[in-house]
Design a protein around this motif. Structure first.
Motif, short mmCIF file in Angstrom:
data_model
loop_
_atom_site.label_atom_id
_atom_site.label_comp_id
_atom_site.label_asym_id
_atom_site.label_seq_id
_atom_site.Cartn_x
_atom_site.Cartn_y
_atom_site.Cartn_z
N UNK A 18 -7.92 -26.42 9.52
CA UNK A 18 -8.44 -25.17 8.76
C UNK A 18 -7.07 -24.68 7.78
N UNK A 19 -7.46 -24.46 6.54
CA UNK A 19 -6.44 -24.19 5.54
C UNK A 19 -6.64 -22.75 5.14
N UNK A 20 -5.52 -21.83 5.61
CA UNK A 20 -5.58 -20.38 5.33
C UNK A 20 -4.58 -20.35 3.83
N UNK A 21 -4.63 -19.24 3.33
CA UNK A 21 -3.93 -18.91 2.10
C UNK A 21 -4.34 -19.31 0.80
N UNK A 22 -5.57 -20.15 0.87
CA UNK A 22 -5.97 -20.76 -0.40
C UNK A 22 -6.41 -19.70 -1.28
N UNK A 23 -6.85 -20.08 -2.73
CA UNK A 23 -7.10 -19.02 -3.61
C UNK A 23 -8.43 -19.44 -4.28
#
Length: 357
Positions: A18-23
C-alpha cells in the motif's frame, strides 16, 4: 448535472505494498463556456469538483477567451472538499486542475446543456538509473542496479552481466506527501564481484526545468532521492577500477636486533633492485630496540602503484645513516597478502635477497 466519481480505490507499488501520501488530480477535459460567450449555443456549463480530502490548485492555464473556464485561480471552495467552477460572461478564465492528497474518492458534477468531460490522474515522476563500467578488476565482475521505493519494494532493476552498461529504463514513481518520499538507488556486486575494487561516481540530471529536487552526486554504492511531481531524473553510476596499492612494513622475529642500535629502512624501487626508490621514506626507517619496531615506523605506508609495472620490495641497513647495522647478520624473509583476494601464489616466509629484491 451528471456526476462522475471514482471511489473506494487503493494505490499500491509494484510489489503490491500500500502507498500513502499519493496525490490524485481531477480536471476539466473539455471547453467550459458561459451563455454570453462567443459560442453561446453550447449553453451555460458548471463543474463542481468533490473529494473526501481537501482540493487545492495543481495547475492553471489562462484561456484568454472571455466567458470560458473558471473565472479565478481561487474558485469558490478551494481548500475544501468541494470546489465550484462557473464561467462568467465577459471574463477571461482558466482551465484548472485540482489535487487531493490521499483521496479515496474524487470526482465532478457536470452541469451543461451541451457536452462536458472530466479527467482523472495520479501525480507521478520518472527515475532512470544507468550503469557505466570503465574497466574490470576481474573479467567476470558484474554489477546489479536497483531502485527501491519508500515501502521497500524494488521498482526498477538491471544488471550489466559482462557488458559495460545497464539501465533500469524510465521507472514511473509516485511522489508521496506527508510520509517518507525517499527512493534508494544502489548497486550490488554480482557473484564473485568485490565492489571495494572500484570507485563509484554519481552524476544525475533532471529534465524538468525549475525543479527544486536535490540530486545525488559524489561517490558510494547507494544514494537516496526524494522526487517531486513531474520530475524526470536520470542518474548514471560509473565504476572505475581502483589502482593497485602496495605497503611494506618491517618486523623483527627471533631474538630481534643483534645490536640494540640496529635499524632498517624499507622501500620500493623500479627498474631493478638498485633502481630509483619510488616510495615515501618519511616513516621508512625503524626505531625501537630488541624485537620492537615502534608503531608507525619501518613502513612505506600505502603506495599507489601502476598496474603492469614491476616493483622491487627491499630494505636497507641504517649504515646509510651513520649506524653500524649489518644486514648480512640477519636472515631475511618476506610474506605478502592481497587484501582484495585477486593475487595468488604470493610468497610466505620466502627468503629475501636485498640485492635482487
Amino acid at each position: 448535472g451528471e456526476t462522475i466519481n471514482i471511489s473506494n480505490f487503493a494505490v499500491t507499488d509494484a510489489a503490491g505494498h500500500p502507498v500513502t501520501g499519493y496525490t490524485m488530480v481531477v480536471s476539466d477535459h473539455e471547453a467550459t463556456a458561459n451563455l454570453g460567450a462567443a459560442d453561446a449555443g453550447w449553453g451555460d456549463e458548471e463543474q463542481v469538483y468533490t473529494s473526501n480530502k481537501p482540493l487545492t490548485l495543481f495547475n492553471s492555464f489562462a484561456l484568454g477567451t472571455a466567458g470560458y473556464g473558471c473565472p479565478s485561480t481561487s474558485p469558490p471552495g478551494i481548500g475544501t472538499t468541494s470546489v465550484t467552477c462557473l464561467p462568467q460572461s465577459g471574463v477571461s478564465g482558466y482551465d484548472e486542475e485540482f489535487q487531493a492528497v490521499n483521496a479515496t474518492s474524487i470526482g465532478a458534477t457536470l452541469t451543461t446543456t451541451a457536452r462536458e468531460a472530466v479527467a482523472f490522474a495520479i501525480e507521478t515522476a520518472q527515475v532512470t538509473l544507468n550503469k557505466t563500467v570503465t574497466g574490470r578488476a576481474q573479467a567476470a565482475d558484474s554489477f546489479n542496479l536497483s531502485t527501491v521505493d519508500p515501502q521497500g519494494a524494488t521498482v526498477g532493476s538491471a544488471s550489466t552481466g559482462l557488458t559495460n552498461t545497464a539501465t533500469t529504463g524510465a521507472v514511473t514513481v509516485i511522489p508521496q506527501t506527508g510520509v517518507s518520499n525517499t527512493y534508494t538507488l544502489s548497486e550490488a556486486g554480482g557473484a564473485g564481484t568485490n565492489l571495494a575494487d572500484y570507485s563509484q561516481a554519481w552524476s544525475c540530471t533532471n529534465a524538468t526545468t525549475g525543479s527544486s529536487t536535490v540530486l545525488p552526486s559524489g561517490s558510494g554504492t547507494s544514494k537516496t532521492l526524494d522526487p517531486a511531481v513531474g520530475d524526470n531524473i536520470t542518474c548514471t553510476l560509473t565504476n572505475t577500477v581502483l589502482p593497485p596499492t602496495l605497503s611494506l612494513t618491517k618486523a623483527l622475529g627471533g631474538t630481534g636486533r643483534i645490536q640494540n642500535t640496529d635499524q632498517f629502512r624499507v622501500h620500493f624501487q623500479t627498474g631493478s633492485a638498485v633502481g630509483p626508490i619510488v616510495s615515501d621514506l618519511t616513516n621508512a626507517l625503524t626505531t625501537g630496540t630488541g624485537t620492537t619496531v615502534t608503531p608507525g615506523t619501518g613502513t612505506t605506508g600505502t603506495f599507489t602503484a601502476t598496474a603492469g609495472t614491476t616493483y622491487y620490495l627491499n630494505e636497507g641497513a641504517a649504515t646509510s645513516f651513520g649506524s653500524t647495522t649489518v644486514l648480512g647478520n640477519y636472515n631475511e624473509t618476506i610474506t605478502c597478502t592481497d587484501a582484495a583476494g585477486l593475487q595468488t601464489g604470493l610468497p610466505t616466509n620466502a627468503a629475501l635477497n636485498n640485492t635482487t629484491g
